[in-house]
Write a protein that holds these residues in place. Structure first.
Motif, short mmCIF file in Angstrom:
data_model
loop_
_atom_site.label_atom_id
_atom_site.label_comp_id
_atom_site.label_asym_id
_atom_site.label_seq_id
_atom_site.Cartn_x
_atom_site.Cartn_y
_atom_site.Cartn_z
N SER A 87 48.38 34.56 30.37
CA SER A 87 48.39 36.01 30.53
C SER A 87 49.80 36.51 30.86
O SER A 87 50.21 37.58 30.42
CB SER A 87 47.41 36.43 31.64
N GLY A 88 50.55 35.72 31.63
CA GLY A 88 51.93 36.09 31.93
C GLY A 88 52.81 36.07 30.69
O GLY A 88 53.65 36.96 30.50
N ILE A 89 52.61 35.06 29.84
CA ILE A 89 53.40 34.98 28.61
C ILE A 89 53.05 36.16 27.69
O ILE A 89 53.93 36.72 27.02
CB ILE A 89 53.15 33.64 27.89
N PHE A 167 37.02 39.82 26.45
CA PHE A 167 37.88 40.00 25.28
C PHE A 167 38.19 41.47 25.04
O PHE A 167 39.34 41.83 24.75
CB PHE A 167 37.22 39.40 24.04
N LEU A 168 37.19 42.33 25.18
CA LEU A 168 37.42 43.77 24.99
C LEU A 168 38.39 44.31 26.03
O LEU A 168 39.28 45.11 25.71
CB LEU A 168 36.09 44.52 25.06
N ILE A 169 38.21 43.87 27.29
CA ILE A 169 39.12 44.31 28.36
C ILE A 169 40.53 43.84 28.08
O ILE A 169 41.50 44.59 28.24
CB ILE A 169 38.62 43.79 29.72
N LEU A 241 47.43 43.28 35.31
CA LEU A 241 46.18 43.66 34.62
C LEU A 241 45.75 42.59 33.62
O LEU A 241 44.55 42.29 33.49
CB LEU A 241 46.38 44.99 33.90
N LEU A 242 46.72 42.01 32.91
CA LEU A 242 46.38 40.94 31.98
C LEU A 242 45.85 39.71 32.73
O LEU A 242 44.91 39.05 32.28
CB LEU A 242 47.61 40.55 31.15
N ARG A 243 46.44 39.43 33.88
CA ARG A 243 45.96 38.30 34.69
C ARG A 243 44.52 38.55 35.15
O ARG A 243 43.69 37.64 35.14
CB ARG A 243 46.89 38.10 35.89
N TYR A 244 44.25 39.77 35.55
CA TYR A 244 42.89 40.10 35.98
C TYR A 244 41.90 39.90 34.83
O TYR A 244 40.84 39.28 35.00
CB TYR A 244 42.84 41.54 36.47
N SER A 245 42.24 40.42 33.65
CA SER A 245 41.33 40.33 32.51
C SER A 245 41.15 38.89 32.04
O SER A 245 40.08 38.51 31.56
CB SER A 245 41.84 41.21 31.36
#
Length: 336
Positions: A87-89, A167-169, A241-245
């Motif tokens: 998610s970080g990348i 996936f949608l998130i 936010l990406l890490r959360y999802s």
């Protein structure tokens, strides 16, 4: 009135199409843009992954937990660690690809192509909007491709635990991250008139952005002052936010496993607490916890701010430097 509106819309999409053709016509540029995040992924797989796992093994050792006794635990831990890094990348990719794509309008200014556009019946606002849209489309496309590469990697390691809702998130967050990155990078690079200047900025961004937004290491590992400063970068919150999802479902599965009384992990709560501290998705800003909901609000606020800034500085995208013409006129004047 209607014909004029339709003509402007047609010009807008034709300009956007032109920018996309310019980008995809250069196979080297497309390959370089695609291969950079993949190289970072390989670096993580070959070097950083073992480093992250070593920190987790230290936690397990302190808690007297042996992975030999819990083979399923290793899979859950792998899903959390890999999802955290991937998610970080993805967050880094949205920024680096966007700033690389800005070479289109910088080259147009450098070569004087924007002079040809503005000498035609093309409005400056249409040209600026076409640069924005083409940047967004290219950056989103590259990010989606890399996202599926990440999914394939997780599936190959038997760590793919994401649901359709996840996936949608993730996809929605990717869109917001790309919008934020496009607005920020376009504003920064709009002041550049030479491709050489953009190349230097790309090199700096590509090197530093991953560390500044906490993509490669937890923000808690940074000095508190540096960490607080990094919280003012919009991409930091996109990364959160990406890490959360990415992590919400793997973390829930891990909690379900370690807190199951049948597994006999009496220190499961301590394990979860330490993992959330090292691989969580909440940030601390001057001792205040920023949850994903506030991150989303901050990203929206930054997007509005950069929309205003881009409107104010919008002429920089179409500014024409007449230095060559001035020199030519001076030379003719001296000759006469």
């Amino acid at each position: 009135m209607t014909n004029s509106k339709n003509r402007n819309i047609n010009m807008f999409f034709q300009l956007t199409k032109r920018h996309l053709i310019v980008f995809f016509r250069s196979k080297i540029t497309v390959l370089y843009t695609l291969i950079v995040p993949v190289i970072v992924l390989f670096i993580y797989i070959l070097f950083l992954r073992e480093l992250e796992f070593s920190s987790v093994r230290t936690i397990l050792q302190d808690l007297n937990i042996s992975l030999m006794d819990y083979p399923e635990l290793e899979r859950h831990l792998g899903a959390v660690i890999d999802s955290w890094m991937l998610s970080g990348i993805c967050a880094v990719t949205s920024v680096t690809v966007s700033i690389q794509t800005n070479y289109i309008f910088v080259r147009d200014k450098d070569t004087g192509i924007n002079r040809d556009f503005l000498s035609s019946p093309v409005k400056g606002s249409l040209l600026i909007g076409s640069y924005f849209l083409s940047n967004f489309i290219i950056t989103l496309l590259i990010n989606v491709i890399f996202l599926f590469v990440c999914f394939i990697y997780l599936a190959c390691n038997n760590e793919f635990m994401l649901t359709f809702a996840d996936f949608l998130i993730i996809f929605v967050v990717i869109i917001f991250s790309v919008i934020s990155a496009t607005l920020c990078t376009t504003f920064i690079t709009s002041f550049m008139n030479k491709e050489s200047s953009l190349t230097s900025v790309i090199a700096i961004f590509s090197t530093a952005i991953g560390f500044l937004i906490g993509a490669y290491m937890p923000m808690s590992m940074l000095p508190s002052l540096v960490g607080n400063i990094c919280m003012f970068i919009p991409a930091t919150h996109c990364c959160g936010l990406l890490r959360y999802s990415f992590l919400v479902t793997p973390f829930e599965n891990l909690k379900t496993f370690v807190l199951d009384p049948n597994n006999g992990l009496d220190v499961g709560g301590d394990l979860i607490a330490q993992l959330e501290n090292n691989f969580g998705f909440n940030y601390n800003f001057f001792n205040l916890t920023i949850s994903p909901a506030y991150m989303a609000l901050i990203v929206v606020i930054y997007a509005i701010i950069f929309i205003v800034l881009n409107i104010i500085a919008g002429n920089n995208l179409t500014r024409i430097k007449d230095t060559k013409i001035i020199r030519f006129r001076r030379r003719n004047k001296n000759n006469s």
